[in-house]
Design a protein around this motif. Structure first.
Motif, mmCIF file in Angstrom:
data_model
loop_
_atom_site.group_PDB
_atom_site.id
_atom_site.type_symbol
_atom_site.label_atom_id
_atom_site.label_comp_id
_atom_site.label_asym_id
_atom_site.label_seq_id
_atom_site.Cartn_x
_atom_site.Cartn_y
_atom_site.Cartn_z
ATOM 1 N N UNK A 120 0.829 -1.205 0.000
ATOM 2 C CA UNK A 120 0.000 0.000 0.000
ATOM 3 C C UNK A 120 0.867 1.259 0.000
ATOM 4 N N UNK A 125 -3.113 2.851 -2.977
ATOM 5 C CA UNK A 125 -4.279 2.012 -2.742
ATOM 6 C C UNK A 125 -5.110 1.771 -3.997
ATOM 7 N N UNK A 223 -5.682 -5.138 -5.520
ATOM 8 C CA UNK A 223 -5.735 -4.029 -4.579
ATOM 9 C C UNK A 223 -4.892 -4.530 -3.418
ATOM 10 N N UNK A 225 -5.088 -5.010 -0.404
ATOM 11 C CA UNK A 225 -5.610 -5.756 0.740
ATOM 12 C C UNK A 225 -6.491 -6.944 0.364
ATOM 13 N N UNK A 549 -16.431 -7.971 10.498
ATOM 14 C CA UNK A 549 -15.351 -7.199 11.111
ATOM 15 C C UNK A 549 -15.473 -7.038 12.611
ATOM 16 N N UNK A 595 0.838 6.868 12.192
ATOM 17 C CA UNK A 595 -0.177 6.848 11.155
ATOM 18 C C UNK A 595 0.437 6.508 9.791
ATOM 19 N N UNK A 598 1.292 2.182 10.893
ATOM 20 C CA UNK A 598 0.878 1.424 12.081
ATOM 21 C C UNK A 598 0.765 -0.064 11.809
ATOM 22 N N UNK B 7 -7.229 4.717 5.148
ATOM 23 C CA UNK B 7 -6.018 4.772 4.324
ATOM 24 C C UNK B 7 -5.515 3.369 4.046
ATOM 25 N N UNK B 8 -5.995 2.414 4.827
ATOM 26 C CA UNK B 8 -5.662 1.015 4.569
ATOM 27 C C UNK B 8 -6.956 0.228 4.597
ATOM 28 N N UNK B 9 -6.889 -1.013 4.150
ATOM 29 C CA UNK B 9 -8.069 -1.855 4.161
ATOM 30 C C UNK B 9 -8.851 -1.731 2.874
ATOM 31 N N UNK B 10 -10.052 -2.298 2.867
ATOM 32 C CA UNK B 10 -10.749 -2.452 1.595
ATOM 33 C C UNK B 10 -11.232 -1.142 0.999
ATOM 34 N N UNK B 12 -9.434 1.606 0.963
ATOM 35 C CA UNK B 12 -8.292 2.515 0.960
ATOM 36 C C UNK B 12 -8.232 3.385 -0.294
ATOM 37 N N UNK B 13 -8.674 2.860 -1.451
ATOM 38 C CA UNK B 13 -8.661 3.684 -2.662
ATOM 39 C C UNK B 13 -9.539 4.915 -2.465
ATOM 40 N N UNK B 48 -6.082 13.834 11.287
ATOM 41 C CA UNK B 48 -6.544 12.629 10.597
ATOM 42 C C UNK B 48 -6.064 11.360 11.292
ATOM 43 N N UNK B 49 -6.932 10.371 11.334
ATOM 44 C CA UNK B 49 -6.522 9.028 11.758
ATOM 45 C C UNK B 49 -6.895 8.045 10.660
ATOM 46 N N UNK B 50 -6.234 6.906 10.666
ATOM 47 C CA UNK B 50 -6.573 5.857 9.704
ATOM 48 C C UNK B 50 -7.492 4.857 10.391
ATOM 49 N N UNK B 52 -8.641 2.133 8.952
ATOM 50 C CA UNK B 52 -8.421 0.786 8.400
ATOM 51 C C UNK B 52 -9.666 0.168 7.801
ATOM 52 N N UNK B 53 -10.583 0.959 7.359
ATOM 53 C CA UNK B 53 -11.832 0.458 6.777
ATOM 54 C C UNK B 53 -12.600 -0.406 7.758
ATOM 55 N N UNK B 54 -12.355 -0.228 9.046
ATOM 56 C CA UNK B 54 -12.977 -1.118 10.010
ATOM 57 C C UNK B 54 -13.925 -0.344 10.902
ATOM 58 N N UNK B 57 -12.879 -0.014 14.517
ATOM 59 C CA UNK B 57 -11.886 1.005 14.904
ATOM 60 C C UNK B 57 -12.433 2.428 14.831
#
Lengths: 639, 375
Positions: A120, A125, A223, A225, A549, A595, A598, B7-10, B12-13, B48-50, B52-54, B57
């Motif tokens: 990534x 992404x 992608x 992930x 999730x 960030x 992580x 910014x990460x995870x599904x 993220x795009x 900003x925080x990430x 993780x697409x969750x 979180x």
């Protein structure tokens, strides 16, 4: 039904589906073959397989963007991944190759997180795909289409697979790999450098994945992930193809067991003497260490510690109210780690499936909370579009009953699953539980009654926000303390000793007249009881239950609970608690201060835990400063 | 202001587009001298925080923003599921939140007081395509009720909402839904659905599954040589299908919240086209609507701060509720439930590797090519 009818109306459909299945399946088979190879030769379940595939795809994509023909990118990706695989073996895998199978799952899981995040960071992404430049063939009046890319991929997959078989059969290194798979010790005795063989095997697997990835980027899209999907598919293929097919896998495992038995039998925390059965025919266990005078002071010290910790428990949310929810989550983590250790640490059965009870408890409670006052189906279908209010009284009554039903439901599931699965021994049990979380998530996601993939919104707490946080903190903390006390009690009694007997030598325990299967199922039920309850509380605290999730999150909670127990020291009472605290604190720090990186840090942390603290922090400390633990050990013996 | 984005995870795009949109607008407003609030000039800043697409979180991160970082205004995360997870938090704290990327209908029926959305709701995404098909059928003298609808929808809350909208539109037009598939695994493979599409020959094929879904559908429909008169999807611009799948993406209809060719204007960015140029200069790709709506959310805050004349959350909330402005993104005016009622949904069509607006007619810059010529 309509789908089946369609098959008769349009028979060409069958041809199309079969063709697609065979052509694309061959690529998955390639990745699965690599997984089976590593599993068979090295006794490692490489769950980073999917990330290797994705990384291979990205390398292929980059090579193509330099103007290389897409098909020439395949060897480039394979060669690059060969190097990557070799480097990963040298850096990480060689340290775990002689460890337990489940250690390999954890280590490669950590690597997977790391690799996905690095992809990534390097490639971004965006969704990537590559045009192979090939066309399409039409069959049966254009009703069946065959993409030439897929045919080429199929041919290449066969070619690579065939080349691999020949390599294993004809070359010196190939023969060495097969010999090592059959019997590593004998191979070593015959002068084969098994370390080199392992390195080669792992690198070859990575190269195969690289090639598969370069093919996949032409057929599908990538992608960073999506790796998990390919890992799961490879894993399923390997399982369906049969575990017996990793040549000598089982035999090898056994020989390693022997070596471990002779060379470095793990010294249990305390020694025990088995006194052959009394009249009832059951074994009697008695602590070898005689009760000693030191115990008094140890108990006193323990009591002081307990009081201190209790004070801290009460003070924590009052001192730092902003962190109340994080503290509550920490308690849930502690409960998960503690209950995982019943099987994993005390009984020697590594379960990756405990997260199922978490989800079951969560949903069971939610259904009760809503079902008491409204129609659940309508409530979830509305997903908030209708108004379904709860009075404060309804909320508390619902929550109380929900918390009552949740553990019962979880225990029922554990009894059912346990009866079926706990007949499996050791590795097979661990492998069997790997898919449980995913299966639970898919099941919940497809059940519309409980909201399906959209999730299940829980009734909203009727008080102020700060009250809500404290309320759930109190619930979590109370459950955590009760869990701890119950487990301490259990471990101190016959039940705990029976579990340890299963861990230390199940055959002997059985020979001594223990109902091992019954005890194993019972232990899992105890675990499920607390996990189910924790799930119910966590669901309410989170507000929204999402099937994959939150409820059945095998890739997060499911693995974390194992890692936390391992980090603190499995098979001890305090280990999981310490592990959970350290892990959770680190994780929160990473998310706050690193960030973007992580997940890299988390991956490194996981690999680090597995590589450097296999005995856990407690075990590490005990080895390094044994004198400090003299009293605790004595106290442990009393437990 | 604070935000947790994926910014990460599904996601993220799309999360990246969201972040870019937020940051560009903040920079723009600050470069233009900041905002005057009650006589003092303030600069905007985003923490900003990430997530993780969750959605496990995201809620705790937003809580952290509010409680630990003392953030008083929240910009929404990417996607409805994540937003659904945080609205209870922002409501509890009475913190105004403007969601730029959460279109689920269910978010607007709960009586939330502090949540506002600049975008159109998700059930409108592809229902417009179904209506367009009915219109076209009538033009050539066909009964809409003779038409067959096929769709592949991702197994996520957004796509299920899109699906609900399609079902409603199909029912309204009397069309028959012949394929209604849910796609698992983040929408990475729909060949089984496509084999059936080929067999039943529907008049329209619709797909939705975020950026991965758009890329997958484009590629696999082309690979399988599926020949449908109308092929519509969501998220094509975020997957950049016109650029990345030149040729095979021709004729695809894309639901969009916004288009750079629209004639809206504002004092910060100028026209929609100016926004797109600036975005291209900054980030090296065409501005997807996810970025545009994210920037618009920042502008709504900026406008509300100025009008409220105070940074008191309650006053700002009332100012946001009274918003009635034109931005490069479109008109923004919220109804009582907090959704933007001043802006219609667009349909693009990919023509000559470019996105052109074909519906609604008022904004159309090109004529719809119907039936789609299979490339």
């Amino acid at each position: 039904m309509t789908n089946l009818l369609l098959l008769f109306e349009a028979p060409s459909l069958l041809v199309q589906v079969l063709l697609d299945g065979i052509l694309v399946g061959s690529i998955f088979a390639l990745a699965a073959y690599g997984m089976a190879l590593v599993w068979g030769v090295m006794n490692i379940i490489n769950v980073t397989q999917g990330e290797f595939v994705v990384l291979g795809g990205y390398i292929g994509f980059t090579a193509a963007s330099w103007g290389l023909d897409p098909f020439l990118c395949i060897p480039v990706a394979a060669a690059a991944m060969l190097v990557v695989g070799w480097a990963i073996y040298r850096g990480v895998i060689y340290r775990i190759v002689d460890k337990d199978l489940f250690i390999s799952v954890l280590a490669t899981y950590g690597l997977g997180i790391l690799i996905a995040q690095l992809i990534n960071l390097v490639w971004g992404a965006d969704v990537r795909s590559l045009d192979s430049g090939l066309g399409t063939w039409f069959l049966l009046d254009g009703m069946v289409t065959v993409s030439q890319t897929r045919v080429a991929a199929f041919a290449l997959a066969l070619l690579i697979g065939g080349a691999l078989l020949l390599f294993l059969r004809l070359t010196r290194l190939g023969r060495a790999i097969r010999a090592t798979a059959q019997n590593a010790r004998a191979a070593r005795a015959l002068g084969i450098d098994t370390d080199r063989v392992y390195a080669a095997t792992y690198a070859i697997n990575a190269a195969i994945c690289g090639a598969a990835g370069a093919l996949i980027v032409m057929i599908f899209v990538l992608q960073p992930f999506v790796g998990l999907i390919y890992t799961v598919r490879s894993f399923m293929i390997v399982i369906v193809a049969g575990l017996g097919n990793h040549r000598g896998g089982a035999g090898r495992g056994r020989s390693r067991e022997f070596r471990r038995l002779h060379l470095r039998h793990p010294v249990p925390g305390r020694f025990r003497v088995l006194i052959p059965g009394d009249r009832s025919g059951r074994a009697q266990f008695a602590p070898a260490t005689p009760p000693d005078v030191l115990e008094m002071s140890a108990t006193a010290r323990g009591r002081l510690l307990t009081i201190l910790l209790l004070a801290l428990t009460v003070a924590a949310p009052l001192l730092i109210p902003a962190l109340t929810v994080q503290f509550s989550t920490l308690w849930v983590m502690i409960i998960l780690a503690l209950t995982w250790d019943i099987l994993g640490g005390q009984m020697g059965y590594n379960s990756f499936g405990n997260v199922v009870f978490f989800g079951v408890g969560m949903y069971a409670s939610a259904i009760v909370q809503v079902g008491l006052f409204h129609d659940v189906g309508a409530y979830t279908a509305a997903s908030g579009t209708g108004v379904y209010p709860f009075t404060p009284q309804q909320y508390y009554v619902g929550l109380a009953l929900g918390l009552l039903v949740a553990p019962i439901a979880a225990v029922a599931v554990a009894a059912l699953l346990g009866t079926g699965m706990l007949g499996l021994r050791g590795h097979y049990f661990a492998i069997g539980t790997l898919g449980l979380g995913i299966a639970g998530g898919e099941f919940a996601a497809s059940w519309e009654y409980i909201g399906g993939a959209s999730g299940f919104l829980l009734p909203v707490f009727p008080g102020a926000y700060a009250t809500r946080a404290l309320f759930f903190y109190a619930l979590c903390a109370a459950l955590g303390i009760v869990t701890f006390l119950v487990l301490r009690r259990l471990y101190a009694g016959r039940f705990g000793l029976a579990l340890n007997a299963i861990r230390d030598d199940e055959d002997k325990a059985e020979a001594l007249g223990h109902h091992t299967v019954r005890n194993k199922v019972l232990a899992w039920c105890v675990s499920a009881f607390f996990v189910g309850l924790a799930g119910a509380i966590f669901g309410n605290m989170n507000g929204l239950i999402e099937p994959r999730e939150v409820a059945f999150s095998g890739a997060t909670f499911g693995v974390w609970m194992v890692l936390m127990a391992l980090l603190g020291g499995k098979g001890t009472l305090w280990g999981p608690v310490i592990g959970a605290i350290v892990f959770h604190v680190f994780k929160e720090l990473f998310w706050t201060y690193l960030l973007g990186w992580q997940r890299v840090a988390l991956g490194l942390l996981i690999v680090g835990i597995v590589l450097f603290f296999p005995l856990g922090l407690l075990g590490f400390a005990r080895e390094r400063w044994p004198s400090l633990f003299a009293r605790q050990t004595a106290e442990g013996a009393k437990r | 202001m604070g935000a947790a984005v994926s910014l990460t995870g599904k996601f993220s795009t799309d999360g990246q587009h969201t972040k870019n949109g937020y940051e560009m607008a903040v920079k723009r407003v600050n470069d233009a001298g900041g905002i005057k609030v009650g006589g003092k000039t303030y600069k905007l800043e985003i923490k900003l925080y990430d997530d993780e697409s969750s959605n496990e979180r995201v809620a705790s991160l937003v809580e952290r923003l509010i409680v630990q970082d003392n953030v008083k205004f929240i910009l929404g995360p990417y996607g409805s599921p994540l937003t659904a997870a945080i609205v209870p938090v922002t409501e509890k704290f009475k913190i105004p939140m403007i969601q730029a990327n959460a279109a689920s209908r269910s978010l607007f029926t709960k009586g939330y007081r502090y949540a506002f959305a600049v975008l159109s709701t998700s059930d409108q995404y592809l229902s417009s395509a179904v209506d367009l098909l009915a219109e076209k059928a009538k033009e050539v003298g066909k009964q809409p009720s003779s038409l067959k609808v096929a769709m592949a929808m991702g197994d996520d809350a957004f796509s299920l909402d899109v699906r609900a909208g399609i079902l409603e539109a199909a029912k309204k037009n009397g069309m028959q839904v012949v394929i209604d598939d849910k796609v698992p695994d983040n929408f990475t493979d729909i060949s089984a659905t496509l084999a059936r599409v080929k067999a039943v020959k529907p008049d329209i094929f619709l797909a939705s599954g975020h950026a991965t879904g758009a890329a997958t559908a484009t590629k696999q429909v082309a690979d399988a040589k599926i020949d449908v008169p109308m092929f519509a999807m969501t998220h094509c611009d975020s997957a950049q299908i016109a650029e990345k799948f030149k040729g095979i993406s021709e004729g695809i209809l894309c639901a969009s919240q916004w288009a750079p060719t629209l004639s809206y204007k504002d004092k910060w960015f100028g026209s929609a086209g100016d926004y797109n140029n600036l975005f291209k200069k900054t980030y090296n790709y065409e501005a997807p609507y996810q970025a545009a709506e994210s920037s618009a959310a920042v502008l709504v805050f900026a406008d509300a701060f100025a009008r409220a004349g105070s940074l008191d959350t309650e006053k700002v909330r009332d100012a946001i509720a009274a918003t009635d402005m034109e931005t490069f993104y479109g008109y923004i005016k919220f109804d009582d439930t907090g959704k933007n009622i001043a802006k219609p949904m667009m349909l693009y069509q990919v023509q000559n590797a470019d996105y052109v607006v074909v519906a609604p007619t008022k904004f159309a810059t090109a004529k719809l090519i119907y039936p789609r010529k299979t490339p």
